[in-house]
Design a protein around this motif. Structure first.
Motif, PDB file in Angstrom:
ATOM      1  N   LEU A  19      31.433  24.122  55.857  1.00  0.00           N
ATOM      2  CA  LEU A  19      31.208  24.709  54.543  1.00  0.00           C
ATOM      3  C   LEU A  19      31.634  26.171  54.495  1.00  0.00           C
ATOM      4  O   LEU A  19      32.177  26.639  53.491  1.00  0.00           O
ATOM      5  N   VAL A  20      31.395  26.901  55.583  1.00  0.00           N
ATOM      6  CA  VAL A  20      31.827  28.301  55.645  1.00  0.00           C
ATOM      7  C   VAL A  20      33.337  28.397  55.457  1.00  0.00           C
ATOM      8  O   VAL A  20      33.840  29.215  54.683  1.00  0.00           O
ATOM      9  N   ILE A  21      34.077  27.558  56.171  1.00  0.00           N
ATOM     10  CA  ILE A  21      35.537  27.609  56.091  1.00  0.00           C
ATOM     11  C   ILE A  21      36.029  27.101  54.738  1.00  0.00           C
ATOM     12  O   ILE A  21      36.988  27.641  54.165  1.00  0.00           O
ATOM     13  N   LEU A  22      35.381  26.075  54.191  1.00  0.00           N
ATOM     14  CA  LEU A  22      35.782  25.545  52.890  1.00  0.00           C
ATOM     15  C   LEU A  22      35.624  26.611  51.806  1.00  0.00           C
ATOM     16  O   LEU A  22      36.525  26.811  50.974  1.00  0.00           O
ATOM     17  N   VAL A  23      34.503  27.314  51.821  1.00  0.00           N
ATOM     18  CA  VAL A  23      34.255  28.360  50.827  1.00  0.00           C
ATOM     19  C   VAL A  23      35.246  29.512  50.992  1.00  0.00           C
ATOM     20  O   VAL A  23      35.633  30.153  50.018  1.00  0.00           O
ATOM     21  N   SER A  24      35.664  29.768  52.223  1.00  0.00           N
ATOM     22  CA  SER A  24      36.576  30.887  52.461  1.00  0.00           C
ATOM     23  C   SER A  24      37.919  30.697  51.762  1.00  0.00           C
ATOM     24  O   SER A  24      38.613  31.673  51.477  1.00  0.00           O
ATOM     25  N   VAL A  25      38.286  29.445  51.482  1.00  0.00           N
ATOM     26  CA  VAL A  25      39.526  29.190  50.740  1.00  0.00           C
ATOM     27  C   VAL A  25      39.470  29.875  49.374  1.00  0.00           C
ATOM     28  O   VAL A  25      40.429  30.528  48.938  1.00  0.00           O
ATOM     29  N   ALA A  26      38.333  29.740  48.699  1.00  0.00           N
ATOM     30  CA  ALA A  26      38.168  30.404  47.401  1.00  0.00           C
ATOM     31  C   ALA A  26      38.213  31.919  47.569  1.00  0.00           C
ATOM     32  O   ALA A  26      38.757  32.633  46.721  1.00  0.00           O
ATOM     33  N   GLY A  27      37.642  32.415  48.682  1.00  0.00           N
ATOM     34  CA  GLY A  27      37.659  33.843  48.942  1.00  0.00           C
ATOM     35  C   GLY A  27      39.057  34.398  49.116  1.00  0.00           C
ATOM     36  O   GLY A  27      39.341  35.542  48.722  1.00  0.00           O
ATOM     37  N   ASN A  28      39.954  33.603  49.684  1.00  0.00           N
ATOM     38  CA  ASN A  28      41.339  34.045  49.840  1.00  0.00           C
ATOM     39  C   ASN A  28      41.968  34.383  48.490  1.00  0.00           C
ATOM     40  O   ASN A  28      42.633  35.412  48.322  1.00  0.00           O
ATOM     41  N   PHE A  29      41.767  33.496  47.512  1.00  0.00           N
ATOM     42  CA  PHE A  29      42.376  33.687  46.200  1.00  0.00           C
ATOM     43  C   PHE A  29      41.622  34.744  45.384  1.00  0.00           C
ATOM     44  O   PHE A  29      42.231  35.453  44.582  1.00  0.00           O
ATOM     45  N   PHE A  30      40.314  34.868  45.607  1.00  0.00           N
ATOM     46  CA  PHE A  30      39.556  35.924  44.944  1.00  0.00           C
ATOM     47  C   PHE A  30      40.075  37.292  45.376  1.00  0.00           C
ATOM     48  O   PHE A  30      40.248  38.196  44.552  1.00  0.00           O
ATOM     49  N   GLY A  31      40.354  37.427  46.682  1.00  0.00           N
ATOM     50  CA  GLY A  31      40.922  38.672  47.179  1.00  0.00           C
ATOM     51  C   GLY A  31      42.269  38.960  46.538  1.00  0.00           C
ATOM     52  O   GLY A  31      42.583  40.115  46.196  1.00  0.00           O
ATOM     53  N   GLY A  32      43.092  37.926  46.358  1.00  0.00           N
ATOM     54  CA  GLY A  32      44.386  38.097  45.710  1.00  0.00           C
ATOM     55  C   GLY A  32      44.242  38.583  44.275  1.00  0.00           C
ATOM     56  O   GLY A  32      45.027  39.420  43.805  1.00  0.00           O
ATOM     57  N   ILE A  33      43.232  38.075  43.555  1.00  0.00           N
ATOM     58  CA  ILE A  33      42.975  38.516  42.180  1.00  0.00           C
ATOM     59  C   ILE A  33      42.604  39.992  42.154  1.00  0.00           C
ATOM     60  O   ILE A  33      43.097  40.772  41.323  1.00  0.00           O
ATOM     61  N   LEU A  34      41.719  40.401  43.077  1.00  0.00           N
ATOM     62  CA  LEU A  34      41.315  41.806  43.134  1.00  0.00           C
ATOM     63  C   LEU A  34      42.519  42.715  43.365  1.00  0.00           C
ATOM     64  O   LEU A  34      42.651  43.767  42.734  1.00  0.00           O
ATOM     65  N   VAL A  35      43.404  42.315  44.264  1.00  0.00           N
ATOM     66  CA  VAL A  35      44.573  43.136  44.577  1.00  0.00           C
ATOM     67  C   VAL A  35      45.497  43.257  43.373  1.00  0.00           C
ATOM     68  O   VAL A  35      46.048  44.339  43.098  1.00  0.00           O
ATOM     69  N   ARG A  36      45.672  42.169  42.623  1.00  0.00           N
ATOM     70  CA  ARG A  36      46.563  42.220  41.460  1.00  0.00           C
ATOM     71  C   ARG A  36      46.071  43.229  40.425  1.00  0.00           C
ATOM     72  O   ARG A  36      46.871  43.884  39.751  1.00  0.00           O
TER      73      ARG A  36
END
Length: 427
Positions: free
Chosen positions: A282-299
């Protein structure tokens, strides 16, 4: 020549797709080979030491030293293969790194003592550390700037999927009664992708042109600590060392923490290991969403603010998870939050390489990012020895506090240059 600024996916060139797929596969197999040991560490080391108690001090100490050797190898591999990548080429070196970690992960199955396992993990880590440096530079030199936050998230998702494959392989093989040593044979699979990379993926034009222009006068490792590049090198080492130490303490010791929760005292081994695998999954599965959330913040906010906010969420999640004792049910949301904000490491993939000149790119990114593995190796052993046998909560909490100085240092880091790194560095 900079990569064409594609507006839509259909504008991405065949070469860009090939480099993206090659790097993504490398990341996926990175995640697979890295976390096979994380899952199998306690039972395999206990087997090698010929003890039945996986929570014993001997198992804890030896498994932490093996993990430390792995992280040191990761750091050295980043520098070693990073240098080769700048001199020999990105795609050639990418194939070498994948072949290295595939062979030595598979050989871990044949270890007869804990120190033999440590040696194989160290050698496998050389390739894994090098693959990060080479793959990230390959994409930074071929993919359009506006797509880089998203390709970084997709790349990190490759790691996440690789970790999930490792979880599935471990669960299936454990359920079938297959011993933990044979789990490492799964790690041989990445070797098969090397043949396709060598045949189908060309060297980036940017590297080829820089190589021709240098005329055998390429910069060396010492140039990382000269001129305008020196400040970037030092700050990057600090940020990576602090954040990776916290992350790897979590990745290694949280599974041991869950195994030793009071609710599992006297419980069946199968029930305990199922919970450990579920939490990790579950930790790793949730981290997938975190990857794209970080991309949104950077944009919307740029790299520095995006990374700093992800670090802040990371820190808050550590505090929530470990500031007070928790059972598995109340612990789960917080450790999933740790996984979510670990998406910050996806940002490093496209953030770090452009900070360095082209012919120092894999050397610089690989050295600075992976030198943090040495600090993380020390942290893994230190926080493990610091904790009481069977109790890792306070150690994990203190490891999370490393994110406080990481946030501070982040604000002194530069944004990726708008001009070619060679011009920014005076090269």
């Amino acid at each position: 020549m900079p990569p064409r600024e594609a507006e839509r996916l259909r504008d991405i060139t065949p070469t860009q797709w090939k480099t993206g797929i090659a790097a993504w596969l490398g990341w996926l197999f990175d995640g697979l080979d890295i976390h096979l040991y994380t899952l199998a560490a306690a039972p395999f080391v206990a087997q090698l030491l010929d003890v039945t108690d996986q929570a014993s001090g001997g198992v804890k100490d030896k498994s932490s030293w093996i993990q430390a050797a792995f992280l040191v190898g990761w750091a050295l591999g980043g520098g070693f293969f990073g240098r080769i990548g700048d001199r020999l080429g990105r795609t050639r070196t990418l194939g070498l790194t994948i072949l290295t970690y595939a062979i030595f992960t598979g050989m871990s199955s044949f270890a007869q003592t804990w120190w033999q396992l440590m040696a194989f993990r160290f050698l496998a880590a050389l390739g894994i550390g090098g693959e990060w440096a080479v793959g990230s530079a390959l994409l930074a030199e071929t993919w359009p700037r506006r797509w880089r936050p998203w390709i970084a998230a997709v790349l990190q998702t490759g790691v996440n999927i690789g970790v999930l494959v490792a979880c599935a392989a471990y669960a299936i093989m454990s359920g079938a009664g297959i011993g933990p040593r044979y789990v490492f044979l799964v790690g041989i699979l990445p070797a098969l992708v090397v043949f396709w990379i060598r045949r189908a993926v060309p060297e980036p034009e940017e590297w080829s042109l820089a190589k021709q222009k240098a005329q055998h006068r390429e910069p060396g490792i010492r140039d990382l600590f000269r001129g305008a590049v020196r400040r970037t090198t030092i700050l990057t080492i600090l940020v990576c060392s602090l954040s990776l130490s916290a992350w790897w303490a979590f990745m290694f010791w949280n599974s041991q923490h869950v195994r030793n929760l009071p609710e599992f005292i006297g419980a069946a081994k199968s029930d305990r290991e199922f919970t450990v695998s579920l939490v990790f999954f579950l930790v790793i599965l949730v981290s997938v969403a975190g990857n794209f959330f970080g991309g949104i913040l950077v944009r919307f906010m740029g790299y520095r603010w995006g990374i700093a906010l992800m670090f802040a969420g990371f820190l808050a999640s550590f505090i929530g998870a470990y500031a007070v004792p928790r059972d598995s049910g109340s612990l789960l949301p917080w450790v999933c939050a740790v996984g979510f904000f670990s998406g910050v490491f996806a940002l490093f993939t496209m953030y770090l390489p452009p900070l360095f000149p082209t012919l120092l790119r894999t050397t610089g990114a690989g050295f600075c990012y992976n030198i943090g593995r040495i600090a993380a190796a020390f942290g893994t052993v230190f926080f493990g020895l610091f904790s009481q046998v069977g109790d890792f909560r306070e150690a994990l909490l203190y490891a999370g506090m490393l994110l406080v100085p990481a946030i501070v240092v982040t604000f002194f880091m530069p944004e990726p240059p708008k001009i070619a790194p060679e011009a920014a560095a005076g090269g």
